[in-house]
Enzyme design. Structure first.
Site, PDB file in Angstrom:
ATOM      1  CD1 TRP A  18       1.389   0.267   1.094  1.00  0.00           C
ATOM      2  CD2 TRP A  18      -0.125   1.900   1.366  1.00  0.00           C
ATOM      3  NE1 TRP A  18       1.569   1.181   0.088  1.00  0.00           N
ATOM      4  CE2 TRP A  18       0.654   2.189   0.233  1.00  0.00           C
ATOM      5  CE3 TRP A  18      -1.149   2.781   1.735  1.00  0.00           C
ATOM      6  CZ2 TRP A  18       0.451   3.333  -0.544  1.00  0.00           C
ATOM      7  CZ3 TRP A  18      -1.360   3.918   0.965  1.00  0.00           C
ATOM      8  CH2 TRP A  18      -0.562   4.183  -0.160  1.00  0.00           C
TER       9      TRP A  18
ATOM     10  CG  ASP B 110      -6.869   1.672   1.594  1.00  0.00           C
ATOM     11  OD1 ASP B 110      -7.288   1.802   0.427  1.00  0.00           O
ATOM     12  OD2 ASP B 110      -5.665   1.773   1.900  1.00  0.00           O
TER      13      ASP B 110
ATOM     14  CE  LYS C 150      -1.232  -1.840  -6.292  1.00  0.00           C
ATOM     15  NZ  LYS C 150      -1.673  -0.719  -5.518  1.00  0.00           N
TER      16      LYS C 150
HETATM   17  C1  LMR Z   1       2.404  -1.613  -2.643  1.00  0.00           C
HETATM   18  O1  LMR Z   1       2.101  -1.692  -1.451  1.00  0.00           O
HETATM   19  O2  LMR Z   1       3.385  -2.178  -3.145  1.00  0.00           O
HETATM   20  C2  LMR Z   1       1.539  -0.798  -3.546  1.00  0.00           C
HETATM   21  O3  LMR Z   1       0.432  -0.330  -2.866  1.00  0.00           O
HETATM   22  C3  LMR Z   1       2.276   0.272  -4.245  1.00  0.00           C
HETATM   23  C4  LMR Z   1       2.602   1.436  -3.359  1.00  0.00           C
HETATM   24  O4  LMR Z   1       2.261   2.566  -3.720  1.00  0.00           O
HETATM   25  O5  LMR Z   1       3.200   1.233  -2.292  1.00  0.00           O
END
Ligand code: LMR
Length: 392
Positions: A128, A208, A243
């Protein structure tokens, strides 16, 4: 002074929301930011949340401050789901605090680790994008390793090497389930090995867990976390309800610390409290209060778990349909069938991603990540055909 500030690029994921909204094409497809969508393309408020909000409206008699730790009833109510109903505090060694969403939880976990002397975090890449941004903001070095092989399975060799290379002052961040962005998760056998390796090396794990219940199920998705925590003396956990309770904009999360000796918990949490006080003072109350109300009412729990089952089944159906399509041009969609959660990554070039956007109205992250929940039985054929046409 303010003229000294340099222009910063907009967050690429969040910018996609605006780009998609501004596109007038009726058959546009949003596969960008990670929100669940129904087969009709909506992201409704959970029925369990609506019911809990009614209770909250009727029973909440004050909006007075709670404190940096937020709603501890919420923090504790989640613990059996995360750590297991048998011993949710692992013998009094785990305590947590509420945070503004999963981002707040990661931020606080990394800030706590940093304050405790962690200077480097090892993490599988891609991840992420906000993980790296949070590390950089807190002056913590990121040491990346390859999360998955070219064959679309976890790269256990890379992980083994990363753990072996850990030095004092290193932590390792692992996605508990539904890996963001790849959807490629560790198997239970992988987790058994990971837990043993981390324990033998004495490295601090930061788990996480942002998608519990969206992979294989609430219990199943906690397997890795419980395995690791069962093997090590201490750990940090960042948790998101954004989520699995659909609370995105209400920002509902929690951070948990597991310590070796229950006597240390107070000190660790006092640091969490002071870091939170300096950052956001207190987390927003509403969403966490609604989640607490659900978790304290067996009938609302049943409704919530049913809703999660429906979400999971729909994502499985979309994934099965993609896998069944096989090749879309040069892109093999088969592996998506075995991946978990909202996301998968397609090996598309930047030009192909832009062509999907401009020629077909299909919006996905620049990394090739798609949110499979953006696909419905009404638009999936167009998506497969479009991927085929740009990659042929
Ligand atoms: C995503 O990766 O799309 C979600 O976790 C929302 C975000 O805050 O990035």
């Amino acid at each position: 002074m303010l003229e000294n500030l340099a222009q910063q690029p907009a967050d690429a994921l969040l910018a996609l929301i605006k780009l998609h909204n501004a596109d007038p094409r009726p058959d546009k497809i949003d596969l960008g930011v990670g929100v669940y969508r129904t087969g009709q393309g909506d992201t409704p408020v959970f029925a369990a949340i609506k019911a809990a909000e009614k209770v909250l409206l009727e029973t909440q008699d004050s909006k007075s401050y709670l404190g940096p730790e937020g709603d501890m009833g919420f923090v504790h109510a989640l613990m059996p789901y995360i750590f297991g109903a048998d011993d949710p505090t692992m013998g009094g060694r785990i305590e947590g605090m509420q945070t503004p969403g999963g981002t707040g939880a990661v931020r606080l976990a990394v800030a706590l680790a940093h304050k405790a002397g962690i200077g480097r975090i090892r993490m599988g890449l891609p991840s992420w994008p906000n993980h790296a941004q949070i590390f950089a903001d807190l002056d913590v070095e990121l040491a990346g390793f390859k999360h998955a092989t070219g064959e679309g399975v976890v790269d256990m060799d890379a992980l083994r090497e990363a753990i072996a290379a850990c030095e004092p002052g290193d932590a390792i961040l692992l996605h508990g389930c539904c890996h963001n962005p790849t959807g490629i998760d560790y198997s239970n056998e992988n987790w058994d090995e990971i837990a043993a390796l981390i324990a033998a090396k004495g490295v601090l794990p930061i788990i996480d867990l942002a998608y519990q219940g969206l992979g294989a199920g609430m219990e199943e998705d906690a397997y890795g976390l419980r395995r690791v925590l069962g093997a090590v003396p201490e750990a940090l956990v960042a948790y998101s309800c954004d989520k699995n309770f659909g609370m995105y904009r209400d920002r509902v999360g929690a951070v948990y610390a597991m310590v070796a000796d229950p006597a240390q918990l107070d000190t660790v949490l006092s640091n969490g409290n002071s870091l939170a006080r300096a950052a956001w003072s207190m987390p927003p109350d509403h969403g966490a209060a609604a989640v607490r109300i659900i978790l304290s009412d067996p009938e609302l729990v049943r409704i919530w778990l049913d809703e999660l089952d429906t979400m999971r089944a729909r994502m499985r159906q979309v994934r099965a349909r993609l896998a069944e399509a096989g090749m879309a041009g040069a892109i093999d969609l088969t592996p998506l069938g075995g991946q978990n959660g909202l996301f998968s990554v397609l090996p598309l070039s930047g030009d192909q991603i832009m062509a999907l956007r401009s020629d077909h109205g299909i919006y996905m992250a620049g990394s090739g990540r798609i949110n499979v929940a953006g696909l419905t039985m009404g638009n999936i054929d167009k998506f497969i055909a479009s991927v085929g046409s740009v990659s042929a």
